[in-house]
Design an enzyme around this catalytic site. Structure first.
Site, mmCIF file in Angstrom:
data_model
loop_
_atom_site.group_PDB
_atom_site.id
_atom_site.type_symbol
_atom_site.label_atom_id
_atom_site.label_comp_id
_atom_site.label_asym_id
_atom_site.label_seq_id
_atom_site.Cartn_x
_atom_site.Cartn_y
_atom_site.Cartn_z
ATOM 1 N N ARG A 1 0.807 -1.221 0.000
ATOM 2 C CA ARG A 1 0.000 0.000 0.000
ATOM 3 C C ARG A 1 0.843 1.275 0.000
ATOM 4 O O ARG A 1 0.386 2.322 -0.475
ATOM 5 C CB ARG A 1 -0.959 -0.002 1.193
ATOM 6 C CG ARG A 1 -2.054 -1.052 1.081
ATOM 7 C CD ARG A 1 -3.084 -0.909 2.174
ATOM 8 N NE ARG A 1 -4.155 -1.885 2.031
ATOM 9 C CZ ARG A 1 -5.215 -1.960 2.828
ATOM 10 N NH1 ARG A 1 -5.343 -1.092 3.830
ATOM 11 N NH2 ARG A 1 -6.135 -2.877 2.646
ATOM 12 N N ASP B 1 -13.048 12.243 11.172
ATOM 13 C CA ASP B 1 -12.214 11.163 10.648
ATOM 14 C C ASP B 1 -10.810 11.700 10.424
ATOM 15 O O ASP B 1 -10.607 12.916 10.256
ATOM 16 C CB ASP B 1 -12.783 10.611 9.341
ATOM 17 C CG ASP B 1 -12.302 9.188 9.065
ATOM 18 O OD1 ASP B 1 -13.011 8.236 9.432
ATOM 19 O OD2 ASP B 1 -11.206 9.031 8.494
#
Length: 290
Positions: free
Chosen positions: A42, A151
């Site tokens: 990733r 978030d």
């Protein structure tokens, strides 16, 4: 330096440890040993984008480059999963609607003010779901209502603020609810209606940032579902201390069904509802409630 056949550098054990610890110190997310390959895969696009030769160079970039703060956010974004949908965990939502909302209406009747926090709100589905449930209850029509979603990912917050979603986000939403709370757009997409959006706000926030958490107003209910699974024990305890401080006395904490406070030493009361188990900050005298 070892490389794969396609030219990608192999992440050494030391590079994995350095990057894992750096991410953990920033936001409490612990990448376990068996996730080394996931981290390697990733983060590789970040190395390509920055023109860095290996993960050691990437760690040095995160430590010392002038753009390190923005890049650390990008790294965390790459390592976290944000998949969610509207009306997730319906059993818990039914208990919230049928059992907690009447209690909250009675308790806050004098001020007529209600505050909910969707902590780790991802792309906004949970926060909007809560606002829809409040709307449908008709208990708070003339109240000062706020649903605050936060978030760590700015990308998903941009989606949340846009409030446009595809069929996957609606897979647990009945046609009646879609008709009532969404506007139909082209290509099978929908947008949350303005009257629901008016009750919801979003902000960028690291859940383990004790200083930044002081900017979060006192909350009557905190939803933090499927977030603690990313934290180790120490990070969970720290987050729960922060949440407890931001809750009004008697305020409620709702976790995901795979999560609990066992062995965490958290100062919350267990509340057994007919339909679910939730947690409550102990009550104090009325003068300390707000």
């Amino acid at each position: 330096m070892a490389r794969f056949d396609d030219g990608r550098p192999v992440m050494s054990d030391e590079e994995f440890r350095l990057l894992r610890d750096h991410v953990y110190s920033h936001c409490g997310i612990l990448v376990h040993e068996d996730m080394k390959f996931v981290m390697e895969r990733r983060l590789w696009p970040r190395l390509e984008l920055l023109g860095l030769p290996d993960y050691g160079a990437y760690h040095r970039y995160l430590r010392y480059d002038a753009n390190r703060h923005a890049e650390l956010e990008a790294a965390v974004e790459s390592l976290t999963t944000h998949e969610t949908y509207f009306f997730r965990e319906p059993t818990q939502l039914k208990a919230f609607t049928d059992e907690l909302l009447p209690l909250l209406e009675q308790r806050n009747a004098r001020l007529k003010r209600l505050r909910l926090w969707s902590a780790g709100c991802s792309s906004g589905e949970e926060a909007y779901t809560l606002a829809m449930l409040l709307k449908d209850s008709r208990r708070f029509d003339d109240w000062d209502v706020g649903v605050h979603g936060t978030d760590i990912s700015r990308r998903v917050l941009a989606i949340a603020r846009r409030a446009e979603y595809g069929p996957s986000a609606l897979r647990a939403t009945s046609p009646e609810l879609v008709e009532r709370h969404f506007v139909q757009l082209a290509h099978n997409r929908v947008r949350v209606r303005d009257e629901v959006r008016a009750w919801v706000s979003f902000g960028h926030h690291n859940l383990l940032d004790e200083v930044g958490s002081q900017l979060v107003p006192r909350m009557d209910v905190v939803f933090c579902r499927n977030v603690l699974i990313y934290f180790d024990l120490a990070a969970r305890k720290k987050f729960l201390r922060i949440v407890r401080e931001r809750l009004v006395p008697g305020g409620y904490l709702l976790l995901g069904h795979s999560e609990n406070l066992l062995n965490l030493g958290a100062d919350f009361e267990f509340v057994h509802l007919r339909g679910d188990l939730v947690y409550r900050k102990p009550e104090l005298d009325d003068g300390a409630r707000r």
